[in-house]
Design a protein around this motif. Structure first.
Motif, PDB file in Angstrom:
ATOM      1  N   HIS A   1       8.822   9.689  -1.215  1.00 44.52           N
ATOM      2  CA  HIS A   1       9.089   9.061   0.087  1.00 44.52           C
ATOM      3  C   HIS A   1       8.047   7.967   0.332  1.00 44.52           C
ATOM      4  O   HIS A   1       7.061   7.877  -0.402  1.00 44.52           O
ATOM      5  N   TYR A   2       8.212   7.171   1.335  1.00 47.18           N
ATOM      6  CA  TYR A   2       7.254   6.110   1.642  1.00 47.18           C
ATOM      7  C   TYR A   2       6.096   6.686   2.436  1.00 47.18           C
ATOM      8  O   TYR A   2       6.246   7.028   3.599  1.00 47.18           O
ATOM      9  N   GLU A   3       4.957   6.793   1.767  1.00 54.14           N
ATOM     10  CA  GLU A   3       3.764   7.374   2.379  1.00 54.14           C
ATOM     11  C   GLU A   3       2.689   6.285   2.446  1.00 54.14           C
ATOM     12  O   GLU A   3       2.455   5.593   1.452  1.00 54.14           O
ATOM     13  N   HIS A   4       2.048   6.130   3.603  1.00 50.82           N
ATOM     14  CA  HIS A   4       1.047   5.061   3.765  1.00 50.82           C
ATOM     15  C   HIS A   4      -0.235   5.598   4.376  1.00 50.82           C
ATOM     16  O   HIS A   4      -0.229   6.093   5.506  1.00 50.82           O
ATOM     17  N   ARG A   5      -1.320   5.508   3.626  1.00 53.53           N
ATOM     18  CA  ARG A   5      -2.635   5.884   4.160  1.00 53.53           C
ATOM     19  C   ARG A   5      -3.488   4.652   4.390  1.00 53.53           C
ATOM     20  O   ARG A   5      -4.629   4.747   4.789  1.00 53.53           O
ATOM     21  N   ASP A   6      -2.929   3.500   4.066  1.00 49.56           N
ATOM     22  CA  ASP A   6      -3.655   2.233   4.170  1.00 49.56           C
ATOM     23  C   ASP A   6      -2.595   1.174   4.463  1.00 49.56           C
ATOM     24  O   ASP A   6      -1.402   1.420   4.270  1.00 49.56           O
ATOM     25  N   PHE A   7      -3.037  -0.006   4.896  1.00 52.21           N
ATOM     26  CA  PHE A   7      -2.053  -1.074   5.104  1.00 52.21           C
ATOM     27  C   PHE A   7      -2.130  -2.070   3.943  1.00 52.21           C
ATOM     28  O   PHE A   7      -3.167  -2.218   3.301  1.00 52.21           O
ATOM     29  N   GLY A   8      -1.011  -2.731   3.677  1.00 47.90           N
ATOM     30  CA  GLY A   8      -0.979  -3.669   2.557  1.00 47.90           C
ATOM     31  C   GLY A   8      -0.222  -4.936   2.898  1.00 47.90           C
ATOM     32  O   GLY A   8      -0.060  -5.280   4.078  1.00 47.90           O
ATOM     33  N   TYR A   9       0.207  -5.643   1.859  1.00 47.78           N
ATOM     34  CA  TYR A   9       0.891  -6.932   2.018  1.00 47.78           C
ATOM     35  C   TYR A   9       2.061  -6.986   1.052  1.00 47.78           C
ATOM     36  O   TYR A   9       2.116  -6.236   0.082  1.00 47.78           O
ATOM     37  N   ASN A  10       2.949  -7.921   1.301  1.00 45.86           N
ATOM     38  CA  ASN A  10       4.035  -8.186   0.355  1.00 45.86           C
ATOM     39  C   ASN A  10       3.648  -9.441  -0.425  1.00 45.86           C
ATOM     40  O   ASN A  10       4.047 -10.542  -0.076  1.00 45.86           O
ATOM     41  N   TYR A  11       2.842  -9.261  -1.453  1.00 43.05           N
ATOM     42  CA  TYR A  11       2.197 -10.382  -2.145  1.00 43.05           C
ATOM     43  C   TYR A  11       2.628 -10.524  -3.598  1.00 43.05           C
ATOM     44  O   TYR A  11       2.062 -11.349  -4.309  1.00 43.05           O
ATOM     45  N   ARG A  12       3.604  -9.725  -4.070  1.00 42.14           N
ATOM     46  CA  ARG A  12       3.885  -9.744  -5.506  1.00 42.14           C
ATOM     47  C   ARG A  12       4.797 -10.890  -5.898  1.00 42.14           C
ATOM     48  O   ARG A  12       5.563 -11.423  -5.098  1.00 42.14           O
ATOM     49  N   MET A  13       4.717 -11.254  -7.170  1.00 43.66           N
ATOM     50  CA  MET A  13       5.574 -12.308  -7.731  1.00 43.66           C
ATOM     51  C   MET A  13       6.916 -11.706  -8.135  1.00 43.66           C
ATOM     52  O   MET A  13       6.985 -10.550  -8.554  1.00 43.66           O
ATOM     53  N   SER A  14       7.984 -12.491  -8.018  1.00 41.66           N
ATOM     54  CA  SER A  14       9.294 -11.982  -8.414  1.00 41.66           C
ATOM     55  C   SER A  14       9.502 -12.170  -9.908  1.00 41.66           C
ATOM     56  O   SER A  14       8.866 -13.002 -10.551  1.00 41.66           O
ATOM     57  N   ASN A  15      10.416 -11.375 -10.454  1.00 36.65           N
ATOM     58  CA  ASN A  15      10.720 -11.428 -11.887  1.00 36.65           C
ATOM     59  C   ASN A  15      11.330 -12.770 -12.292  1.00 36.65           C
ATOM     60  O   ASN A  15      11.193 -13.205 -13.431  1.00 36.65           O
ATOM     61  N   ILE A  16      11.997 -13.438 -11.337  1.00 37.07           N
ATOM     62  CA  ILE A  16      12.563 -14.768 -11.600  1.00 37.07           C
ATOM     63  C   ILE A  16      11.429 -15.788 -11.768  1.00 37.07           C
ATOM     64  O   ILE A  16      11.393 -16.543 -12.742  1.00 37.07           O
TER      65      ILE A  16
ATOM     66  N   ALA B   1       0.823  -1.215   0.000  1.00 40.30           N
ATOM     67  CA  ALA B   1       0.000   0.000   0.000  1.00 40.30           C
ATOM     68  C   ALA B   1       0.856   1.264   0.000  1.00 40.30           C
ATOM     69  O   ALA B   1       0.632   2.183   0.792  1.00 40.30           O
ATOM     70  N   ARG B   2       1.826   1.277  -0.873  1.00 34.95           N
ATOM     71  CA  ARG B   2       2.691   2.471  -0.983  1.00 34.95           C
ATOM     72  C   ARG B   2       2.021   3.514  -1.864  1.00 34.95           C
ATOM     73  O   ARG B   2       1.651   3.236  -2.995  1.00 34.95           O
ATOM     74  N   GLU B   3       1.875   4.736  -1.343  1.00 34.49           N
ATOM     75  CA  GLU B   3       1.309   5.824  -2.142  1.00 34.49           C
ATOM     76  C   GLU B   3       2.317   6.240  -3.216  1.00 34.49           C
ATOM     77  O   GLU B   3       3.516   5.981  -3.100  1.00 34.49           O
ATOM     78  N   ALA B   4       1.802   6.878  -4.257  1.00 32.75           N
ATOM     79  CA  ALA B   4       2.664   7.291  -5.369  1.00 32.75           C
ATOM     80  C   ALA B   4       3.409   8.584  -5.038  1.00 32.75           C
ATOM     81  O   ALA B   4       3.218   9.631  -5.645  1.00 32.75           O
ATOM     82  N   THR B   5       4.229   8.502  -4.018  1.00 40.10           N
ATOM     83  CA  THR B   5       5.054   9.664  -3.639  1.00 40.10           C
ATOM     84  C   THR B   5       6.499   9.213  -3.623  1.00 40.10           C
ATOM     85  O   THR B   5       6.778   8.016  -3.612  1.00 40.10           O
TER      86      THR B   5
END
Ligand SMILES: *Cc1c(COP(=O)(O)O)cnc(C)c1O
Length: 384
Positions: A226-241, A220-224
């Motif tokens: 610096h690291y801006e968070h208005r919500d919580f998220g997860y580390n759910y993405r797939m790797s390029n490998i 849930a990283r905002e498009a800024t």
């Protein structure tokens, strides 16, 4: 070659293309999450399944979790789910502190029973427990009956999460599985028909949904800057490998489906004199034949346990059919709606009598013969 080498249920089957995409990722130092393989993999899956948007993830389970959150599932809410499935289908309901309601299978495809689903909806209406979503599973690579199921869910105005974790490449009336729900989920776990060594994908035609899911899946990283968070998220993405492996696997998916279909056909021919039946396949669709599943006839003098043990003694892996979720200790308090009037459940019966046989697309003729011979011997032993 060692004659007693282990035969697995559904091991990975690499084509040789995978390593090229992985090598490219190494050569360009795209080792980090995301990158060109991830973008390419999403695009190609979308094209294959004929949907607009895809999001590559670290697992299929995480996709179901994101979908539940998107549909606003929160503490105390109800979610309907197929009972005869793997726990990855319904564990995410618990992540959201919601209540699963389990729906039985129908005997024709072993997927969610439209009749039981209607009963569950009528119960929900009466008790004011309307679900926020319905999770419909395409079991063992065969599509559920979406003509009936979608009509029912639309009638009650509840969105559908299609758990097509086992069903990439399968179709229903010419349309690919994964494209029937408001959102579809695939798994690329190690034993599925195609693998990224672990991973998943959500697909949907809903742009707002995919954008929210992408946002949550990357903390849930905002498009800024610096690291801006208005919500919580997860580390759910797939790797390029991992996505590189997926690109290579997708190139051979249709071939691997044909190989698995041929394995099932061979089992049918060779085991025709044994007291077993095969998972029925509906005319409405084409499965991907992920696993060949047999059921023992009611009068079988052997139990599934005995057969699985005997195969194990020949170093052959087989498995019982999924134990239905409504019979699991963790979910035993959850409401369950059976398909049959006498309250017996179709799923429980399939669990008691069903066995998944080795169906890996890399299985050699010799290996297939070893499984067939072992099965014949096991049954013949009892006859004497
Ligand atoms: C494998 C599977 C999942 C979970 O997928 P993962 O990628 O292992 O998280 C969910 N549902 C069904 C029906 C599955 O078979």
């Amino acid at each position: 070659m060692n004659k007693m080498q282990r035969i697995y249920l559904s091991p990975p089957h690499m084509s040789g293309n995978e390593i090229k995409f992985v090598q490219e990722a190494f050569d360009s130092n795209w080792i980090a999450p995301l990158g060109p393989n991830v973008d390419g993999f999403e695009k190609e899956i979308c094209q294959y399944v004929q949907v607009n948007h895809g999001l590559a993830l670290s697992s299929g389970t995480s996709g179901i979790h994101l979908a539940l959150r998107y549909f606003g599932v929160g503490p105390g809410d109800y979610v309907f789910c197929s009972s005869l499935t793997f726990s990855g289908s319904c564990n995410p309901i618990k992540y959201q502190f919601a209540n699963p309601v389990f729906i039985d299978s129908e005997p024709d495809t072993w997927n969610m029973s439209p009749k039981a689903l209607v009963e569950a909806f009528e119960w929900a209406k009466k008790t004011c427990n309307m679900p926020k979503a319905v999770i419909i599973v395409d079991l063992y690579g065969q599509s559920a009956d979406y003509d009936s199921l979608l009509q029912i869910c639309n009638h009650y105005g509840v969105p559908v999460i299609e758990d097509a974790a086992e069903a990439i490449g399968s179709t229903f009336k010419g349309k690919k599985c994964g494209s029937f729900g408001n959102v579809g989920i695939f798994s690329f776990n190690g034993n599925k028909i195609m693998t990224t060594s672990g991973g998943g994908m959500v697909v949907t035609n809903d742009e707002d949904m995919i954008n929210k899911m992408r946002f949550w899946s990357t903390q849930a990283r905002e498009a800024t800057r610096h690291y801006e968070h208005r919500d919580f998220g997860y580390n759910y993405r797939m790797s390029n490998i991992c996505a590189g492996i997926g690109l290579g696997q997708l190139m051979v998916l249709d071939d691997h489906i044909l190989l698995r279909k041929a394995i099932r056909q061979r089992y049918i021919e060779e085991l025709k004199d044994l007291p077993v039946k095969f998972m029925p396949i509906s005319d409405a669709g084409k499965p991907n034949y992920w696993l060949t599943v047999i059921t023992l006839d009611e009068d079988s003098s052997l139990s599934t346990e005995e057969i699985i043990d005997a195969l194990e003694a020949s170093n052959i892996e087989s498995r019982p059919v999924w134990k239905p979720m409504h019979l699991q200790p963790i979910f035993k308090e959850c409401p369950f709606f059976p398909h049959l009037d006498n309250k017996k459940s179709v799923g429980e019966e399939l669990f008691k009598r069903g066995i998944c046989l080795p169906t890996g697309s890399a299985m050699t003729n010799n290996e297939l013969e070893r499984v067939i011979d072992s099965l014949k011997k096991i049954f013949n032993r009892v006859k004497i």
